[in-house]
Design a protein around this motif. Sequence first.
Motif, short mmCIF file in Angstrom:
data_model
loop_
_atom_site.label_atom_id
_atom_site.label_comp_id
_atom_site.label_asym_id
_atom_site.label_seq_id
_atom_site.Cartn_x
_atom_site.Cartn_y
_atom_site.Cartn_z
N HIS A 135 0.73 -1.14 0.02
CA HIS A 135 -0.07 0.10 0.08
C HIS A 135 1.03 1.33 -0.17
O HIS A 135 1.87 1.27 0.70
N GLN A 136 0.70 2.03 -0.92
CA GLN A 136 1.70 3.36 -1.14
C GLN A 136 0.77 4.57 -1.34
O GLN A 136 -0.18 4.77 -1.95
N GLY A 177 7.28 -2.74 11.16
CA GLY A 177 6.13 -2.19 11.80
C GLY A 177 5.15 -3.39 11.81
O GLY A 177 5.36 -4.47 11.55
N ALA A 178 3.89 -2.75 12.13
CA ALA A 178 2.78 -3.66 12.31
C ALA A 178 1.79 -2.97 11.20
O ALA A 178 1.55 -1.94 11.24
N LEU A 179 0.85 -3.93 10.49
CA LEU A 179 0.11 -3.42 9.60
C LEU A 179 -0.99 -2.66 10.47
O LEU A 179 -1.76 -3.30 11.23
N PRO A 180 -1.49 -1.38 10.08
CA PRO A 180 -2.59 -0.88 10.81
C PRO A 180 -3.91 -1.33 10.58
O PRO A 180 -4.14 -1.88 8.97
N LEU A 187 -4.84 -4.82 1.95
CA LEU A 187 -3.85 -6.03 1.77
C LEU A 187 -4.44 -7.45 2.37
O LEU A 187 -3.59 -8.30 2.15
N HIS A 188 -5.42 -7.31 2.75
CA HIS A 188 -6.19 -8.61 3.06
C HIS A 188 -5.37 -9.55 3.91
O HIS A 188 -5.45 -10.51 4.09
N GLU A 189 -4.90 -8.84 5.08
CA GLU A 189 -4.03 -9.46 6.07
C GLU A 189 -4.59 -8.79 7.46
O GLU A 189 -5.10 -7.60 7.20
N PRO A 190 -4.71 -9.56 8.47
CA PRO A 190 -5.27 -8.86 9.80
C PRO A 190 -4.32 -7.72 10.47
O PRO A 190 -2.85 -7.82 9.97
N VAL A 216 3.86 0.72 2.72
CA VAL A 216 3.53 -0.42 3.82
C VAL A 216 3.62 -1.69 2.85
O VAL A 216 2.67 -2.00 1.88
N ILE A 217 4.67 -2.39 3.10
CA ILE A 217 5.07 -3.64 2.38
C ILE A 217 4.92 -4.72 3.32
O ILE A 217 5.36 -4.93 4.52
N LEU A 218 4.04 -5.85 2.84
CA LEU A 218 3.94 -6.98 3.71
C LEU A 218 5.26 -7.77 3.72
O LEU A 218 5.95 -8.06 2.91
#
Length: 245
Positions: A135-136, A177-180, A187-190, A216-218
């Motif tokens: 996500h950019q 970091g951690a996905l907000p 990004l379909h992740e928790p 933000v990169i998985l």
Amino acid sequence: MPRETEPRYRAIAADLAAKIHAGQYAPGSALPAQRELSSAYGVTLMTLRQALRQLSDEGLIVQQAGRGTFVSPPHLAYRLGSLRSLADDLREQGHEVRTTVVARATGTPPAHAGLGDPALRLERVREFAGRPSVHQVSWVRLVPGLLDADFGRVPLYTALADAGVAVARATETIRPGALPSGLQVYLHEPAGTPVFVSDRVTYALDGTAVVADRAVILGDAMEIRAERAATGLSMTWSGASDVPA
């Protein structure tokens, strides 16, 4: 099929790994359910889970609670020494990248970006191997012709070049970091999933800032690479206490 001369879970892991390497289970695809696999191999769920744990430790599969077990997608290399756009860099590595523009509008950029007001705010999602992975959000200095670009098809740096802006250098900070929670939908992740956060400012030949990016990169989708040389890339390391919250 597994050999009787070795532990069952290791033999099952070897058999599944061979099928993954042969393409029987494609990157990003789901493995059969655990009960189906345990029945096929004639073992208990405990033995099967030992095999899956070994494959997970080897990076071949990803187990997602409540969703199942998936073959790990191919890893992208994020090259620190490149001034190309992220999409261009990945395409050069042979990856097919799909860009979806989530939003584009003019507005007031962050003060630290030094872009002038107003600027273009461009929000995009990058997908590869059928999986949304980046996500950019890019704030871009307004230059004539830029607003007409199709950013789903044309990379941002290409659009800038077409508008007569040549980039000269960039500064970038990458931190874990951690996905907000607000980015789950993209990004379909928790929330809390490990990610890399990249903050980058790109400058034109005259020294003015032209793009301020946050990507933000998985964390399981990309590895970071750098080529070091005596006169090449310079990297500065800081302790965890020095990283801004």
